[in-house]
Write a protein that holds these residues in place. Sequence first.
Motif, short mmCIF file in Angstrom:
data_model
loop_
_atom_site.label_atom_id
_atom_site.label_comp_id
_atom_site.label_asym_id
_atom_site.label_seq_id
_atom_site.Cartn_x
_atom_site.Cartn_y
_atom_site.Cartn_z
N MET A 176 -20.63 -44.15 -115.29
CA MET A 176 -21.05 -45.39 -115.48
C MET A 176 -19.61 -46.29 -115.46
O MET A 176 -18.66 -45.79 -116.23
N PHE A 177 -19.52 -47.21 -115.06
CA PHE A 177 -18.53 -48.04 -114.78
C PHE A 177 -18.52 -49.53 -115.55
O PHE A 177 -19.66 -50.21 -115.50
N TRP A 178 -17.70 -49.98 -116.11
CA TRP A 178 -17.60 -51.28 -116.75
C TRP A 178 -16.61 -52.08 -116.15
O TRP A 178 -15.21 -51.90 -115.99
N TYR A 179 -17.06 -53.39 -115.61
CA TYR A 179 -16.32 -54.42 -114.83
C TYR A 179 -16.09 -55.63 -115.77
O TYR A 179 -17.21 -56.01 -116.57
N ARG A 180 -14.96 -56.29 -115.58
CA ARG A 180 -14.56 -57.56 -116.47
C ARG A 180 -14.69 -58.62 -115.07
O ARG A 180 -13.91 -58.43 -114.14
N GLN A 181 -15.49 -59.63 -115.06
CA GLN A 181 -15.13 -60.82 -114.40
C GLN A 181 -14.86 -61.92 -115.25
O GLN A 181 -15.71 -62.39 -115.59
N GLN A 182 -13.60 -62.35 -114.82
CA GLN A 182 -13.13 -63.67 -115.72
C GLN A 182 -13.63 -64.97 -114.69
O GLN A 182 -13.88 -64.77 -113.53
N PRO A 183 -13.94 -66.05 -115.39
CA PRO A 183 -14.24 -67.13 -114.73
C PRO A 183 -13.50 -67.44 -113.35
O PRO A 183 -12.31 -67.58 -113.58
N GLY A 184 -14.24 -67.54 -112.30
CA GLY A 184 -13.90 -67.59 -111.14
C GLY A 184 -12.88 -66.72 -110.33
O GLY A 184 -12.35 -67.14 -109.29
N GLN A 185 -13.19 -65.56 -110.92
CA GLN A 185 -12.22 -64.43 -110.46
C GLN A 185 -13.18 -63.36 -109.89
O GLN A 185 -14.29 -63.34 -109.80
N SER A 186 -12.29 -62.31 -109.29
CA SER A 186 -13.16 -61.27 -108.81
C SER A 186 -13.51 -60.10 -109.84
O SER A 186 -13.06 -60.31 -111.22
N LEU A 187 -13.91 -59.05 -109.56
CA LEU A 187 -14.04 -57.90 -110.72
C LEU A 187 -12.96 -57.10 -110.70
O LEU A 187 -12.32 -56.73 -110.06
#
Lengths: 109, 117
Positions: free
Chosen positions: B32-43
């Motif tokens: 399982m993968f955990w991603y972060r997406q900051q505002p207006g950004q990619s993953l």
Amino acid sequence: ELKVEQNPLFLSMQEGKNYTIYCNYSTTSDRLYWYRQDPGKSLESLFVLLSNGAVKQEGRLMASLDTKARLSTLHITAAVHDLSATYFCASAYGQNFVFGPGTRLSVLP
Amino acid sequence: SAVISQKPSRDICQRGTSLTIQCQVDSQVTMMFWYRQQPGQSLTLIATANQGSEATYESGFVIDKFPISRPNLTFSTLTVSNMSPEDSSIYLCSVVGTSGSNTGELFFGEGSRLTVL
């Protein structure tokens, strides 16, 4: 290191017009994906491209893959407002996925 | 396709606190993968959660800040510790399909939108 670039990053277009979003990746890849993201939402899978010359179409969107040029395109035909969203391409090799920066598309009436 | 449920879907948190995000998948998956997406950004990939072993973290992410649990093949948690406003992001859980035409495809949960004040 696998890098993915998209062009353009922002696209404003009128309804009824055609346009193409480009996705370049830097190293060997065995799969190329296109995703759509609406504001505040998660990512929705649009297309999976597995081989050189692959072309897939769904409605007004058509995606293609040229593995020799390390290029994928997402073509929009006769755009409508409902297509306004951010589109991401992602290149994958094995379990390693790398996402492009996204193309924010606005379709204006 | 895999059905992935995340909770909370959104939260507003105070600086210095910690929050745990849960991810439940409707089928057994190895990774399982955990991603972060900051505002207006990619993953950006935070880490890969493997059942029965410690998570593998990407450069720039550390276990003390983002501890992950993976107690079984259908469930994982990500904790965002000692939060600051810079942690305000959408956090996404994802898995790779393993059956039929979905093999190799990356599926995402609905995301957890965190705002840190």
